[in-house]
Design a protein around this motif. Structure first.
Motif, PDB file in Angstrom:
ATOM      1  N   ILE A  40      66.086  31.074 -12.289  1.00 46.81           N
ATOM      2  CA  ILE A  40      66.487  31.106 -10.887  1.00 46.81           C
ATOM      3  C   ILE A  40      67.829  31.815 -10.800  1.00 46.81           C
ATOM      4  O   ILE A  40      68.744  31.517 -11.570  1.00 46.81           O
ATOM      5  N   ALA A  41      67.919  32.751  -9.869  1.00 44.58           N
ATOM      6  CA  ALA A  41      69.172  33.472  -9.652  1.00 44.58           C
ATOM      7  C   ALA A  41      69.240  33.864  -8.188  1.00 44.58           C
ATOM      8  O   ALA A  41      68.244  33.787  -7.466  1.00 44.58           O
ATOM      9  N   GLY A  43      71.244  36.628  -5.128  1.00 45.10           N
ATOM     10  CA  GLY A  43      72.019  37.821  -4.831  1.00 45.10           C
ATOM     11  C   GLY A  43      72.704  37.663  -3.497  1.00 45.10           C
ATOM     12  O   GLY A  43      72.330  36.819  -2.681  1.00 45.10           O
ATOM     13  N   ALA A  44      73.700  38.508  -3.265  1.00 43.59           N
ATOM     14  CA  ALA A  44      74.532  38.398  -2.075  1.00 43.59           C
ATOM     15  C   ALA A  44      73.846  38.908  -0.817  1.00 43.59           C
ATOM     16  O   ALA A  44      74.162  38.474   0.280  1.00 43.59           O
ATOM     17  N   ASN A  45      72.905  39.846  -0.970  1.00 43.64           N
ATOM     18  CA  ASN A  45      72.237  40.429   0.196  1.00 43.64           C
ATOM     19  C   ASN A  45      70.872  40.982  -0.218  1.00 43.64           C
ATOM     20  O   ASN A  45      70.533  40.984  -1.410  1.00 43.64           O
ATOM     21  N   ILE A  46      70.112  41.445   0.752  1.00 44.75           N
ATOM     22  CA  ILE A  46      68.748  41.923   0.495  1.00 44.75           C
ATOM     23  C   ILE A  46      68.737  43.051  -0.536  1.00 44.75           C
ATOM     24  O   ILE A  46      67.910  43.062  -1.450  1.00 44.75           O
ATOM     25  N   ASN A  47      69.657  43.994  -0.400  1.00 49.77           N
ATOM     26  CA  ASN A  47      69.693  45.120  -1.337  1.00 49.77           C
ATOM     27  C   ASN A  47      69.951  44.656  -2.766  1.00 49.77           C
ATOM     28  O   ASN A  47      69.318  45.149  -3.701  1.00 49.77           O
ATOM     29  N   GLN A  48      70.860  43.709  -2.941  1.00 50.83           N
ATOM     30  CA  GLN A  48      71.132  43.221  -4.289  1.00 50.83           C
ATOM     31  C   GLN A  48      69.953  42.426  -4.836  1.00 50.83           C
ATOM     32  O   GLN A  48      69.608  42.551  -6.007  1.00 50.83           O
ATOM     33  N   ALA A  77      63.983  37.632   0.542  1.00 46.42           N
ATOM     34  CA  ALA A  77      64.651  36.348   0.717  1.00 46.42           C
ATOM     35  C   ALA A  77      64.402  35.484  -0.519  1.00 46.42           C
ATOM     36  O   ALA A  77      65.283  34.744  -0.960  1.00 46.42           O
ATOM     37  N   TRP A  78      63.195  35.599  -1.064  1.00 42.26           N
ATOM     38  CA  TRP A  78      62.796  34.888  -2.284  1.00 42.26           C
ATOM     39  C   TRP A  78      61.762  35.763  -2.975  1.00 42.26           C
ATOM     40  O   TRP A  78      60.632  35.891  -2.516  1.00 42.26           O
ATOM     41  N   ILE A  79      62.159  36.395  -4.053  1.00 46.13           N
ATOM     42  CA  ILE A  79      61.229  37.207  -4.845  1.00 46.13           C
ATOM     43  C   ILE A  79      60.800  36.378  -6.040  1.00 46.13           C
ATOM     44  O   ILE A  79      61.636  35.879  -6.791  1.00 46.13           O
ATOM     45  N   LEU A  80      59.495  36.215  -6.199  1.00 46.00           N
ATOM     46  CA  LEU A  80      58.933  35.482  -7.328  1.00 46.00           C
ATOM     47  C   LEU A  80      58.219  36.486  -8.221  1.00 46.00           C
ATOM     48  O   LEU A  80      57.355  37.224  -7.760  1.00 46.00           O
ATOM     49  N   MET A  81      58.612  36.520  -9.489  1.00 50.14           N
ATOM     50  CA  MET A  81      57.993  37.406 -10.478  1.00 50.14           C
ATOM     51  C   MET A  81      57.337  36.541 -11.546  1.00 50.14           C
ATOM     52  O   MET A  81      58.012  35.769 -12.227  1.00 50.14           O
ATOM     53  N   SER A  92      67.942  35.041  -1.955  1.00 55.76           N
ATOM     54  CA  SER A  92      69.172  35.240  -1.195  1.00 55.76           C
ATOM     55  C   SER A  92      69.932  33.918  -1.314  1.00 55.76           C
ATOM     56  O   SER A  92      69.337  32.876  -1.607  1.00 55.76           O
ATOM     57  N   ARG A  93      71.220  33.943  -1.072  1.00 53.88           N
ATOM     58  CA  ARG A  93      72.024  32.720  -1.208  1.00 53.88           C
ATOM     59  C   ARG A  93      71.501  31.590  -0.319  1.00 53.88           C
ATOM     60  O   ARG A  93      71.343  30.454  -0.765  1.00 53.88           O
ATOM     61  N   ASP A  94      71.261  31.906   0.947  1.00 53.00           N
ATOM     62  CA  ASP A  94      70.831  30.868   1.888  1.00 53.00           C
ATOM     63  C   ASP A  94      69.481  30.284   1.517  1.00 53.00           C
ATOM     64  O   ASP A  94      69.279  29.066   1.589  1.00 53.00           O
ATOM     65  N   ASP A  95      68.547  31.140   1.139  1.00 62.79           N
ATOM     66  CA  ASP A  95      67.220  30.640   0.777  1.00 62.79           C
ATOM     67  C   ASP A  95      67.252  29.813  -0.497  1.00 62.79           C
ATOM     68  O   ASP A  95      66.523  28.830  -0.628  1.00 62.79           O
ATOM     69  N   ARG A  96      68.105  30.170  -1.425  1.00 61.15           N
ATOM     70  CA  ARG A  96      68.221  29.365  -2.642  1.00 61.15           C
ATOM     71  C   ARG A  96      68.697  27.960  -2.309  1.00 61.15           C
ATOM     72  O   ARG A  96      68.173  26.970  -2.829  1.00 61.15           O
ATOM     73  N   ARG A  97      69.705  27.860  -1.449  1.00 65.10           N
ATOM     74  CA  ARG A  97      70.191  26.529  -1.058  1.00 65.10           C
ATOM     75  C   ARG A  97      69.098  25.753  -0.325  1.00 65.10           C
ATOM     76  O   ARG A  97      68.938  24.551  -0.522  1.00 65.10           O
ATOM     77  N   PHE A  98      68.355  26.438   0.525  1.00 60.80           N
ATOM     78  CA  PHE A  98      67.318  25.776   1.312  1.00 60.80           C
ATOM     79  C   PHE A  98      66.201  25.233   0.429  1.00 60.80           C
ATOM     80  O   PHE A  98      65.803  24.072   0.554  1.00 60.80           O
ATOM     81  N   TYR A  99      65.678  26.047  -0.485  1.00 60.34           N
ATOM     82  CA  TYR A  99      64.538  25.625  -1.310  1.00 60.34           C
ATOM     83  C   TYR A  99      64.950  24.755  -2.496  1.00 60.34           C
ATOM     84  O   TYR A  99      64.153  23.948  -2.972  1.00 60.34           O
TER      85      TYR A  99
END
Length: 118
Positions: A40-41, A43-48, A77-81, A92-99
């Motif tokens: 789990i990691a 990033g600061a924004n969509i591009n990152q 927002a959440w990329i799963l590989m 994304s930071r917000d989605d990580r905190r949410f999930y």
């Protein structure tokens, strides 16, 4: 599990190379049949977030580890590989905190990657 850890090391380096934030590796092999490890990691924004995922994909492919599936790349927002035994989540930071996957998978063992060095 040795091959899974090899995959984790490659993915961890790729995450770190793109300055992913708060990289967490959880050994879920004793609590789930889904995979051996969740990474789990964030990033600061969509591009990152997309750049982080791109780096992981490139390094894993170059090492000979094919990806089974990817979800969420376009929204970033959440990329799963899914690499079978290793599942990588880039948020994304917000989605990580949410999930809060770390809370959900708290029965797994957090792996200290500093013990593996470069």
């Amino acid at each position: 599990m040795a091959e899974s850890m090899s995959m984790v090391k490659i993915a961890y380096k790729a995450l770190d190379d793109k300055l992913a934030e708060d990289i967490t590796v959880i050994d879920i092999s004793k609590v789930s049949v889904l995979a051996d490890y969740f990474m789990i990691a964030s990033g600061a924004n969509i591009n990152q977030v997309q750049a982080i995922a791109d780096e992981v994909m490139e390094k894993m492919e170059r090492a000979g580890y094919p990806m089974r599936q990817i979800e969420g790349y376009d929204a970033a927002a959440w990329i799963l590989m899914d690499y079978s035994d290793v599942v990588i989540h880039v948020f994304s930071r917000d989605d990580r905190r949410f999930y809060d996957l770390e809370r959900i998978w708290r029965d797994g063992a957090i792996i200290d990657m500093t013990q593996y060095g470069d």
